[in-house]
Design a protein around this motif. Structure first.
Motif, PDB file in Angstrom:
ATOM      1  N   PRO A 153      -6.374   4.679  -0.208  1.00 12.51           N
ATOM      2  CA  PRO A 153      -6.406   3.585   0.774  1.00 12.51           C
ATOM      3  C   PRO A 153      -7.466   3.806   1.848  1.00 12.51           C
ATOM      4  O   PRO A 153      -7.891   2.878   2.502  1.00 12.51           O
ATOM      5  CB  PRO A 153      -5.007   3.597   1.385  1.00 12.51           C
ATOM      6  CG  PRO A 153      -4.408   4.899   1.008  1.00 12.51           C
ATOM      7  CD  PRO A 153      -5.116   5.386  -0.221  1.00 12.51           C
ATOM      8  N   GLY A 154      -7.912   5.046   2.029  1.00 12.20           N
ATOM      9  CA  GLY A 154      -8.917   5.334   3.048  1.00 12.20           C
ATOM     10  C   GLY A 154     -10.251   4.691   2.722  1.00 12.20           C
ATOM     11  O   GLY A 154     -11.024   4.390   3.624  1.00 12.20           O
ATOM     12  N   SER A 155     -10.523   4.483   1.443  1.00 12.79           N
ATOM     13  CA  SER A 155     -11.822   3.927   1.063  1.00 12.79           C
ATOM     14  C   SER A 155     -11.830   2.407   1.130  1.00 12.79           C
ATOM     15  O   SER A 155     -12.856   1.788   0.929  1.00 12.79           O
ATOM     16  CB  SER A 155     -12.178   4.368  -0.350  1.00 12.79           C
ATOM     17  OG  SER A 155     -11.352   3.736  -1.280  1.00 12.79           O
ATOM     18  N   GLN A 156     -10.674   1.796   1.389  1.00 11.92           N
ATOM     19  CA  GLN A 156     -10.619   0.343   1.480  1.00 11.92           C
ATOM     20  C   GLN A 156     -11.314  -0.128   2.752  1.00 11.92           C
ATOM     21  O   GLN A 156     -11.168   0.481   3.812  1.00 11.92           O
ATOM     22  CB  GLN A 156      -9.165  -0.123   1.535  1.00 11.92           C
ATOM     23  CG  GLN A 156      -8.567  -0.327   0.160  1.00 11.92           C
ATOM     24  CD  GLN A 156      -7.149  -0.852   0.302  1.00 11.92           C
ATOM     25  OE1 GLN A 156      -6.417  -0.421   1.171  1.00 11.92           O
ATOM     26  NE2 GLN A 156      -6.773  -1.776  -0.547  1.00 11.92           N
ATOM     27  N   LEU A 157     -12.048  -1.216   2.643  1.00  8.79           N
ATOM     28  CA  LEU A 157     -12.683  -1.763   3.828  1.00  8.79           C
ATOM     29  C   LEU A 157     -11.644  -2.536   4.634  1.00  8.79           C
ATOM     30  O   LEU A 157     -10.787  -3.195   4.062  1.00  8.79           O
ATOM     31  CB  LEU A 157     -13.799  -2.721   3.429  1.00  8.79           C
ATOM     32  CG  LEU A 157     -15.038  -2.071   2.839  1.00  8.79           C
ATOM     33  CD1 LEU A 157     -15.985  -3.160   2.345  1.00  8.79           C
ATOM     34  CD2 LEU A 157     -15.743  -1.222   3.855  1.00  8.79           C
ATOM     35  N   PRO A 158     -11.696  -2.430   5.948  1.00  9.70           N
ATOM     36  CA  PRO A 158     -10.728  -3.154   6.781  1.00  9.70           C
ATOM     37  C   PRO A 158     -10.989  -4.651   6.716  1.00  9.70           C
ATOM     38  O   PRO A 158     -12.137  -5.080   6.592  1.00  9.70           O
ATOM     39  CB  PRO A 158     -10.990  -2.629   8.186  1.00  9.70           C
ATOM     40  CG  PRO A 158     -12.384  -2.120   8.148  1.00  9.70           C
ATOM     41  CD  PRO A 158     -12.635  -1.654   6.739  1.00  9.70           C
ATOM     42  N   ASN A 159      -9.934  -5.425   6.798  1.00 17.11           N
ATOM     43  CA  ASN A 159     -10.074  -6.877   6.802  1.00 17.11           C
ATOM     44  C   ASN A 159     -10.656  -7.319   8.131  1.00 17.11           C
ATOM     45  O   ASN A 159     -10.237  -6.843   9.187  1.00 17.11           O
ATOM     46  CB  ASN A 159      -8.709  -7.545   6.600  1.00 17.11           C
ATOM     47  CG  ASN A 159      -8.430  -7.760   5.132  1.00 17.11           C
ATOM     48  OD1 ASN A 159      -9.341  -7.731   4.315  1.00 17.11           O
ATOM     49  ND2 ASN A 159      -7.165  -7.973   4.797  1.00 17.11           N
TER      50      ASN A 159
ATOM     51  N   GLU B 230      -6.261  -5.455 -12.428  1.00 15.36           N
ATOM     52  CA  GLU B 230      -5.374  -4.299 -12.574  1.00 15.36           C
ATOM     53  C   GLU B 230      -6.084  -3.043 -12.079  1.00 15.36           C
ATOM     54  O   GLU B 230      -5.543  -2.285 -11.291  1.00 15.36           O
ATOM     55  CB  GLU B 230      -5.007  -4.092 -14.050  1.00 15.36           C
ATOM     56  CG  GLU B 230      -3.666  -4.627 -14.490  1.00 15.36           C
ATOM     57  CD  GLU B 230      -2.511  -4.410 -13.533  1.00 15.36           C
ATOM     58  OE1 GLU B 230      -2.065  -3.262 -13.353  1.00 15.36           O
ATOM     59  OE2 GLU B 230      -2.030  -5.396 -12.953  1.00 15.36           O
ATOM     60  N   LYS B 231      -7.310  -2.856 -12.553  1.00 14.50           N
ATOM     61  CA  LYS B 231      -8.080  -1.672 -12.181  1.00 14.50           C
ATOM     62  C   LYS B 231      -8.250  -1.602 -10.677  1.00 14.50           C
ATOM     63  O   LYS B 231      -8.069  -0.556 -10.058  1.00 14.50           O
ATOM     64  CB  LYS B 231      -9.463  -1.726 -12.853  1.00 14.50           C
ATOM     65  CG  LYS B 231      -9.578  -0.778 -14.027  1.00 14.50           C
ATOM     66  CD  LYS B 231     -11.008  -0.724 -14.516  1.00 14.50           C
ATOM     67  CE  LYS B 231     -11.042  -0.838 -16.031  1.00 14.50           C
ATOM     68  NZ  LYS B 231     -12.391  -1.055 -16.535  1.00 14.50           N
ATOM     69  N   ASN B 232      -8.606  -2.737 -10.067  1.00 10.12           N
ATOM     70  CA  ASN B 232      -8.817  -2.768  -8.627  1.00 10.12           C
ATOM     71  C   ASN B 232      -7.538  -2.424  -7.876  1.00 10.12           C
ATOM     72  O   ASN B 232      -7.574  -1.724  -6.873  1.00 10.12           O
ATOM     73  CB  ASN B 232      -9.315  -4.148  -8.196  1.00 10.12           C
ATOM     74  CG  ASN B 232     -10.763  -4.366  -8.584  1.00 10.12           C
ATOM     75  OD1 ASN B 232     -11.484  -3.406  -8.845  1.00 10.12           O
ATOM     76  ND2 ASN B 232     -11.189  -5.604  -8.649  1.00 10.12           N
ATOM     77  N   LYS B 233      -6.418  -2.912  -8.371  1.00  9.64           N
ATOM     78  CA  LYS B 233      -5.135  -2.638  -7.733  1.00  9.64           C
ATOM     79  C   LYS B 233      -4.866  -1.134  -7.718  1.00  9.64           C
ATOM     80  O   LYS B 233      -4.504  -0.564  -6.699  1.00  9.64           O
ATOM     81  CB  LYS B 233      -4.023  -3.362  -8.502  1.00  9.64           C
ATOM     82  CG  LYS B 233      -2.940  -3.889  -7.585  1.00  9.64           C
ATOM     83  CD  LYS B 233      -1.787  -4.469  -8.365  1.00  9.64           C
ATOM     84  CE  LYS B 233      -2.088  -5.844  -8.949  1.00  9.64           C
ATOM     85  NZ  LYS B 233      -0.984  -6.341  -9.768  1.00  9.64           N
ATOM     86  N   HIS B 234      -5.070  -0.506  -8.884  1.00 15.46           N
ATOM     87  CA  HIS B 234      -4.817   0.929  -8.991  1.00 15.46           C
ATOM     88  C   HIS B 234      -5.787   1.714  -8.113  1.00 15.46           C
ATOM     89  O   HIS B 234      -5.413   2.687  -7.471  1.00 15.46           O
ATOM     90  CB  HIS B 234      -4.959   1.384 -10.447  1.00 15.46           C
ATOM     91  CG  HIS B 234      -3.852   0.855 -11.311  1.00 15.46           C
ATOM     92  ND1 HIS B 234      -2.525   1.079 -11.028  1.00 15.46           N
ATOM     93  CD2 HIS B 234      -3.870   0.112 -12.445  1.00 15.46           C
ATOM     94  CE1 HIS B 234      -1.783   0.491 -11.957  1.00 15.46           C
ATOM     95  NE2 HIS B 234      -2.581  -0.100 -12.833  1.00 15.46           N
TER      96      HIS B 234
END
Length: 43
Positions: A30-36, A20-24
């Motif tokens: 979204p900018g801090s997400q690493l690209p797949n 849940e925490k990770n989802k939030h």
């Protein structure tokens, strides 16, 4: 046996809480997400 079940349920709840925490967190910035890596191949 009941102790094992209780432990398992605790673990599952913990995992769900983390998910849940990770989802939030991912939605929040979204900018801090690493690209797949999958997507980096189709340039």
């Amino acid at each position: 046996m009941t102790e094992d079940l209780h432990e398992f349920v605790e673990k599952v709840h913990d995992t769900q809480k983390k998910a849940e925490k990770n989802k939030h967190r991912a939605k929040g910035n979204p900018g801090s997400q690493l690209p797949n890596k999958q997507h980096s191949t189709n340039k």
